[in-house]
Motif scaffolding. Structure first.
Motif, short mmCIF file in Angstrom:
data_model
loop_
_atom_site.label_atom_id
_atom_site.label_comp_id
_atom_site.label_asym_id
_atom_site.label_seq_id
_atom_site.Cartn_x
_atom_site.Cartn_y
_atom_site.Cartn_z
N GLY A 35 7.86 -59.28 -29.80
CA GLY A 35 9.16 -58.73 -30.19
C GLY A 35 9.61 -57.61 -29.27
O GLY A 35 10.80 -57.48 -28.96
N ARG A 36 8.66 -56.80 -28.81
CA ARG A 36 8.99 -55.74 -27.86
C ARG A 36 9.51 -56.34 -26.54
O ARG A 36 10.50 -55.87 -25.97
N PHE A 37 8.83 -57.37 -26.07
CA PHE A 37 9.27 -57.99 -24.82
C PHE A 37 10.55 -58.79 -25.00
O PHE A 37 11.32 -58.97 -24.05
N ALA A 38 10.80 -59.28 -26.22
CA ALA A 38 12.07 -59.94 -26.51
C ALA A 38 13.23 -58.96 -26.36
O ALA A 38 14.31 -59.31 -25.86
N CYS A 39 13.01 -57.74 -26.79
CA CYS A 39 14.02 -56.69 -26.62
C CYS A 39 14.30 -56.47 -25.13
O CYS A 39 15.46 -56.39 -24.70
N LEU A 40 13.25 -56.42 -24.34
CA LEU A 40 13.42 -56.26 -22.89
C LEU A 40 14.17 -57.45 -22.30
O LEU A 40 15.00 -57.30 -21.39
N ASP A 41 13.88 -58.64 -22.81
CA ASP A 41 14.46 -59.85 -22.25
C ASP A 41 15.99 -59.87 -22.39
O ASP A 41 16.69 -60.39 -21.52
N ILE A 42 16.49 -59.31 -23.47
CA ILE A 42 17.94 -59.24 -23.64
C ILE A 42 18.55 -58.41 -22.51
O ILE A 42 19.58 -58.78 -21.93
N ILE A 43 17.92 -57.31 -22.20
CA ILE A 43 18.42 -56.41 -21.14
C ILE A 43 18.25 -57.05 -19.77
O ILE A 43 19.10 -56.92 -18.88
N LEU A 44 17.14 -57.76 -19.57
CA LEU A 44 16.85 -58.37 -18.27
C LEU A 44 17.94 -59.33 -17.83
O LEU A 44 18.15 -59.52 -16.63
N ARG A 45 18.64 -59.95 -18.77
CA ARG A 45 19.69 -60.90 -18.43
C ARG A 45 20.72 -60.29 -17.48
O ARG A 45 21.29 -60.99 -16.64
N THR A 46 20.93 -58.97 -17.60
CA THR A 46 21.93 -58.32 -16.75
C THR A 46 21.53 -58.33 -15.28
O THR A 46 22.37 -58.09 -14.41
N LYS A 47 20.27 -58.60 -14.99
CA LYS A 47 19.82 -58.69 -13.61
C LYS A 47 20.32 -59.97 -12.95
O LYS A 47 20.48 -60.03 -11.73
N PHE A 48 20.61 -60.99 -13.77
CA PHE A 48 20.96 -62.30 -13.24
C PHE A 48 22.43 -62.65 -13.39
O PHE A 48 23.01 -63.32 -12.54
N VAL A 49 23.05 -62.21 -14.48
CA VAL A 49 24.45 -62.53 -14.75
C VAL A 49 25.13 -61.30 -15.32
O VAL A 49 24.63 -60.69 -16.27
N SER A 50 26.28 -60.93 -14.77
CA SER A 50 27.03 -59.79 -15.31
C SER A 50 27.61 -60.18 -16.67
O SER A 50 28.40 -61.13 -16.75
N PRO A 51 27.25 -59.48 -17.74
CA PRO A 51 27.74 -59.86 -19.07
C PRO A 51 29.21 -59.52 -19.25
O PRO A 51 29.73 -58.57 -18.67
N THR A 52 29.90 -60.32 -20.05
CA THR A 52 31.27 -60.03 -20.44
C THR A 52 31.26 -58.86 -21.43
O THR A 52 30.20 -58.47 -21.94
N TRP A 53 32.42 -58.32 -21.74
CA TRP A 53 32.46 -57.20 -22.68
C TRP A 53 32.00 -57.62 -24.06
O TRP A 53 31.35 -56.85 -24.77
N MET A 54 32.29 -58.89 -24.44
CA MET A 54 31.82 -59.38 -25.74
C MET A 54 30.29 -59.50 -25.74
O MET A 54 29.64 -59.16 -26.73
#
Length: 288
Positions: free
Chosen positions: A249-268
């Protein structure tokens, strides 16, 4: 600039669709499959990276389809790879034969352990820990307080050179008969295997209640939970895997943030990610 072959989609038939793209076949090229990424992932830079990574993973001796060439589809770029005939992803098998859900989870675990045990090419592949620290520093949807907490946690993770898939879940291991193949390798890296396991936990436990996720993976909420339970028992060798779940679960939290390394998130997406990060921090970091 290299002149890439232009593909006419009128010559192709769609055979699959996933979270990151769509696949097609051409009757005139029966041993090849065309993968066209979604718009944000179909740039030459992204596709060239995907191509180079696939070649490098193949060099490690891991079971992957051979990648043949980069092509153009309109203004987008895509790849043509070896067509693995009569193949099914583990998630599709779970959908078609729900009674095999636990079997598929144990198979992903065994193949995952072989993947993690493979020494990675650290000169070519990125360090997941370094990527994670960058992502934490650049994730505007994470509060300053949580950013420090998560950065301290990541800095304490021991360095390691284990191979990591980067999108470790039931849709990215396929079977052709009894032969497995890893697919969608563009986030391949090296580091602590819990980075991959945290991603699987995120899919099976955190995002699983979402209908869109169930539709993408062709699995029900109950199947996601059964899949995780069987995976965790196989990985730990224990019936009670609550501590393993807590760490995942701790690493799942990190994984959400890691996505920003690969794709710029939309505001939503930033709003969505921020809500889930706060929720997971509270559940797995502040209730120790």
């Amino acid at each position: 600039m290299e002149d890439y072959r232009l593909i006419d989609l009128n010559d192709y038939v769609q055979v699959g669709e996933g979270g990151n793209g769509t696949t097609y076949v051409n009757p005139a090229e029966p041993d090849a499959i065309l993968k066209v990424n979604n718009a944000r992932l179909s740039t030459l830079e992204n596709v060239k990276h995907e191509y180079d990574v696939a070649k490098a993973v193949e060099d490690l001796g891991l079971p992957v389809p051979q990648v043949h060439e980069i092509v153009r589809v309109g203004e987008a770029y895509a790849t043509i790879t070896q067509l693995i005939k009569n193949k099914k992803s583990l998630s599709r098998i779970c959908h078609d034969e729900p009674q095999r859900t636990e079997e598929m989870a144990r198979l992903l675990c065994r193949q995952g352990k072989e993947l993690f045990a493979t020494p990675c090419n650290t000169d070519f592949f990125p360090n997941r820990k370094e990527q994670m620290l960058w992502a934490i520093d650049h994730a505007g949807f994470v509060s300053r307080k949580n950013r420090k907490l998560l950065r301290d946690f990541v800095e304490a993770i021991p360095e390691s050179s284990h191979c990591l898939h980067g999108d470790f879940q039931s849709g990215n291991l396929i079977l052709a008969g009894d032969r497995p193949y890893w697919i969608d390798l563009d986030r391949f890296a090296y580091g602590d295997p819990m980075f991959d396991i945290g991603h699987l936990f995120q899919v099976c436990q955190v995002y699983a209640p979402m209908k869109r996720v169930q539709d993408i993976f062709h699995m029900t909420l109950d199947q996601f939970h059964r899949f995780w339970d069987a995976f965790a028992k196989e990985y730990t060798g224990e019936e009670d895997h609550s501590h393993f779940d807590w760490q995942a679960g701790r690493f799942a939290c990190l994984d959400i943030i890691l996505r920003t390394k690969f794709v710029s998130p939309t505001w939503m997406e930033k709003i969505f990610f921020g809500i889930y990060v706060r929720r997971l921090v509270k559940q797995y970091f502040r209730n120790e």
